[in-house]
Design a protein around this motif. Structure first.
Motif, PDB file in Angstrom:
ATOM      1  N   GLY A   1       6.373  10.934  40.486  1.00  0.00           N
ATOM      2  CA  GLY A   1       7.173   9.834  39.972  1.00  0.00           C
ATOM      3  C   GLY A   1       8.095   9.143  40.946  1.00  0.00           C
ATOM      4  O   GLY A   1       8.818   8.219  40.548  1.00  0.00           O
TER       5      GLY A   1
ATOM      6  N   THR B   1       7.096   5.282  41.223  1.00  0.00           N
ATOM      7  CA  THR B   1       7.358   4.543  39.988  1.00  0.00           C
ATOM      8  C   THR B   1       8.851   4.453  39.718  1.00  0.00           C
ATOM      9  O   THR B   1       9.366   3.393  39.336  1.00  0.00           O
ATOM     10  CB  THR B   1       6.639   5.210  38.802  1.00  0.00           C
ATOM     11  OG1 THR B   1       5.224   5.193  39.050  1.00  0.00           O
ATOM     12  CG2 THR B   1       6.924   4.470  37.501  1.00  0.00           C
ATOM     13  N   THR B   2       9.582   5.547  39.930  1.00  0.00           N
ATOM     14  CA  THR B   2      11.031   5.519  39.747  1.00  0.00           C
ATOM     15  C   THR B   2      11.673   4.530  40.712  1.00  0.00           C
ATOM     16  O   THR B   2      12.572   3.764  40.332  1.00  0.00           O
ATOM     17  CB  THR B   2      11.627   6.923  39.954  1.00  0.00           C
ATOM     18  OG1 THR B   2      11.031   7.834  39.025  1.00  0.00           O
ATOM     19  CG2 THR B   2      13.125   6.916  39.758  1.00  0.00           C
TER      20      THR B   2
ATOM     21  N   CYS C   1      11.029   1.047  39.469  1.00  0.00           N
ATOM     22  CA  CYS C   1      11.861   0.773  38.286  1.00  0.00           C
ATOM     23  C   CYS C   1      13.305   0.498  38.708  1.00  0.00           C
ATOM     24  O   CYS C   1      13.932  -0.454  38.225  1.00  0.00           O
ATOM     25  CB  CYS C   1      11.818   1.960  37.320  1.00  0.00           C
ATOM     26  SG  CYS C   1      10.279   2.141  36.390  1.00  0.00           S
TER      27      CYS C   1
ATOM     28  N   ASN D   1       6.238   7.834  31.839  1.00  0.00           N
ATOM     29  CA  ASN D   1       6.998   6.851  32.614  1.00  0.00           C
ATOM     30  C   ASN D   1       8.391   6.619  32.042  1.00  0.00           C
ATOM     31  O   ASN D   1       9.248   6.036  32.718  1.00  0.00           O
ATOM     32  CB  ASN D   1       6.224   5.536  32.711  1.00  0.00           C
ATOM     33  CG  ASN D   1       5.167   5.585  33.799  1.00  0.00           C
ATOM     34  OD1 ASN D   1       5.416   6.101  34.871  1.00  0.00           O
ATOM     35  ND2 ASN D   1       3.984   5.071  33.500  1.00  0.00           N
TER      36      ASN D   1
ATOM     37  N   ASN E   1      10.629   8.402  34.385  1.00  0.00           N
ATOM     38  CA  ASN E   1      10.887   7.649  35.611  1.00  0.00           C
ATOM     39  C   ASN E   1      11.892   6.526  35.373  1.00  0.00           C
ATOM     40  O   ASN E   1      12.811   6.314  36.176  1.00  0.00           O
ATOM     41  CB  ASN E   1       9.570   7.075  36.144  1.00  0.00           C
ATOM     42  CG  ASN E   1       8.552   8.159  36.457  1.00  0.00           C
ATOM     43  OD1 ASN E   1       8.903   9.229  36.938  1.00  0.00           O
ATOM     44  ND2 ASN E   1       7.291   7.890  36.179  1.00  0.00           N
TER      45      ASN E   1
ATOM     46  N   ARG F   1      -0.320   2.186  39.764  1.00  0.00           N
ATOM     47  CA  ARG F   1       0.218   3.227  38.882  1.00  0.00           C
ATOM     48  C   ARG F   1      -0.057   2.832  37.435  1.00  0.00           C
ATOM     49  O   ARG F   1       0.458   1.837  36.942  1.00  0.00           O
ATOM     50  CB  ARG F   1       1.729   3.398  39.096  1.00  0.00           C
ATOM     51  CG  ARG F   1       2.102   4.459  40.128  1.00  0.00           C
ATOM     52  CD  ARG F   1       1.634   4.118  41.498  1.00  0.00           C
ATOM     53  NE  ARG F   1       2.130   5.054  42.517  1.00  0.00           N
ATOM     54  CZ  ARG F   1       1.831   4.972  43.795  1.00  0.00           C
ATOM     55  NH1 ARG F   1       1.044   4.002  44.225  1.00  0.00           N
ATOM     56  NH2 ARG F   1       2.304   5.844  44.660  1.00  0.00           N
TER      57      ARG F   1
ATOM     58  N   ASP G   1      -5.028   4.758  38.860  1.00  0.00           N
ATOM     59  CA  ASP G   1      -3.737   5.446  38.985  1.00  0.00           C
ATOM     60  C   ASP G   1      -3.727   6.299  40.248  1.00  0.00           C
ATOM     61  O   ASP G   1      -4.768   6.809  40.675  1.00  0.00           O
ATOM     62  CB  ASP G   1      -3.460   6.323  37.764  1.00  0.00           C
ATOM     63  CG  ASP G   1      -2.018   6.798  37.722  1.00  0.00           C
ATOM     64  OD1 ASP G   1      -1.163   6.061  37.175  1.00  0.00           O
ATOM     65  OD2 ASP G   1      -1.729   7.896  38.243  1.00  0.00           O
TER      66      ASP G   1
END
Length: 509
Positions: A123, A126-127, A130, A322, A325, A355, A370
């Motif tokens: 993660g 993705t984190t 974000c 997610n 995340n 992702r 992914d």
């Protein structure tokens, strides 16, 4: 090229910094210590007059130093005396010296920008995306420049933008990019911190506003990465030595969670997050699939006064996991001044290449790309797909890396063996290993987990084609492991590859 420059200072200041670090073994005389240093580097191609040259690497050769002297180096840092014509600064640990020297050369840029660094097994990227999206929303609201991002996918320092070659750059590159981020006028920077970077001191001298820990499980265990899980875990925990605020995801094994929290206690403040634990400071509840993405409610306890009422959040990406995340990203963002409105706006607009990306969708068939490249990531992906697409045949196309991360082939094989209806084993960066032998080990792990429908097609494009053409609708086909990557590693070469999403488009038209 960089739009910033290093600070000119006497060599004595570098000697003092190395002495404070406790690694200075011997230094030149007072006359040499007064030399003017206008540039410091570990790359002989970057040497110019008045350069301090750092001799790094197990394969370093005296010839490199001679080239640096010819180009203008006036002193060097090394673990041994090479007997050349310029003063030697001998240290006990060249990796630590690299970080300290680079930080000083670029005049401590991390002290002037809020850096949020993210580590963990799953993660991170993705984190990071974000968090960058949230801080970008904040920047737009305040009329500030874009938020820089140093990630596995891209390196954007606010001035230069390039494709990443390392998750976390080497010290001189890292400090230069931080200096660029500061010079761009941005108030915050988001970066991923790899276990290798933390273990080998690439982030030495970097000060963090926030250090976030997503989770921990076995990965990167090999003779050329981390020899043991303990080494891997301990390397990750070093992140908190650099941070003012720690953000910890509680959704991990209790014994791991307690150890992470213990390390995080060294920080001035700790914010805990969870999708399951009621005592967490920041919580995500009522997580659900909604309109091609996920939605949840974000609530905070008294330790996070920055969020004083529940916040409805939506992400335009699949994967209930997610929410974890996004939750971690929200905690980091609140710690550096983002508002609830920034969180909502940023997360609603986030996009993470490769992702949980739907590459193709038509009646009865969904194809997902992914980056899931280890057992825990693939298990989370397949579990979520099962939940989001009930009564669908699930086909998983994947391989595992060679040379490093050897445990991935067993973890991924086991996860797919339990959760996929069809498995197609293919190539994924075999390195110096035979991809057919890697595939055999994956297949063995999958069969031991109960799988029976397994095919090996080493050509990744043909494997994807076979998966799509043989799918029994309603069906989901997952192409896992490479995500955004546009290369494949065979032997010691990084060869061009069009990318999984492009492969899917070429098959379905």
């Amino acid at each position: 090229m960089s739009h910033t420059s290093q600070t000119t200072r006497p060599l004595q200041e570098y000697l003092d910094a190395l002495h404070r670090e406790g690694i200075l073994l011997s230094s030149p005389d007072a006359t040499s210590a007064s030399l003017t240093i206008a540039n410091a580097t570990d790359d002989s191609r970057d040497v110019r007059p008045q350069t301090l040259f750092v001799c790094k690497g197990a394969t370093f050769r005296r010839e490199y130093l001679l080239d640096a002297i010819e180009a203008g180096a006036v002193a060097y840092v090394a673990e041994q005396d090479f007997g050349v014509s310029i003063p030697a600064i001998i240290v006990s640990d060249i990796r630590r010296a690299l970080g300290i020297t680079a930080d000083l050369a670029w005049n401590h840029p991390s002290e002037h920008i809020d850096i949020c660094a993210i580590t963990g097994t799953r993660g991170k990227t993705t984190t990071a995306y974000c968090l960058r999206a949230i801080l970008q929303a904040r920047a737009e609201r305040l009329g500030l420049p874009r938020c820089p991002l140093f990630s596995t996918i891209t390196l954007d320092d606010g001035i230069e933008v390039e494709t990443s070659t390392l998750t976390t750059p080497e010290p001189f590159d890292l400090q230069r990019h931080i200096a660029n981020a500061m010079a761009s006028g941005s108030s915050a920077l988001v970066m991923e911190a790899s276990s290798q970077a933390l273990k080998y001191g690439r982030m030495r001298g970097v000060k963090l506003a926030v250090g976030a820990f997503t989770n921990i499980s076995e990965d990167h265990i090999s003779p050329i990465e981390h020899p043991t899980f303990e080494d891997y875990f301990a390397s990750k925990l070093r992140l908190f030595e650099k941070a003012r605020t720690a953000v910890v995801n509680l959704d991990m094994k209790p014994e791991c969670r307690e150890r992470v929290l213990s390390a995080a206690s060294a920080c001035e403040r700790t914010i805990t997050c969870s999708t399951t634990e009621a005592e967490a400071d920041l919580r995500a509840a009522n997580i659900r699939h909604e309109r091609g993405g996920i939605a949840f409610e974000l609530t905070a306890g008294p330790n996070v006064p920055e969020l004083n009422e529940p916040l409805a959040v939506r992400l335009p990406m699949l994967g209930l996991y997610n929410a974890e995340n996004a939750l971690i990203a929200a905690a980091c963002a609140l710690a550096v001044g983002a508002t609830a409105a920034d969180i909502r706006a940023g997360l609603e607009a986030v996009h993470v290449p490769g992702r949980m990306e739907i590459a193709h969708q038509e009646d009865g068939l969904t194809v997902i790309v992914d980056y899931a490249h280890n057992g825990s990531s693939l298990e989370a992906l397949l579990t979520d797909v099962r939940d989001a697409y009930p009564n669908h045949e699930v086909t998983c196309v994947f391989g595992a890396t060679g040379t490093k991360g050897v445990e991935r082939r067993y973890g991924m094989g086991e996860a797919a063996g339990r959760l996929a209806d069809r498995i197609i084993v293919t190539e994924d960066d075999p390195g110096k290993e035979d991809p057919a032998l890697i595939a055999q080990e994956i297949e063995q792990a999958a069969r031991e987990a109960g799988a029976t429908n397994i095919t090996t097609i080493l050509d990744r494009r043909e494997a994807a084609r076979h998966a799509i053409e043989g799918a029994r609708r309603p069906a989901v086909v997952i192409l896992a492991g490479k995500g955004h990557e546009t290369f494949v590693v065979r032997g010691t070469e990084r060869l061009p590859y069009e990318g999984d999403a492009a492969v899917i488009r070429s098959i379905v038209g």
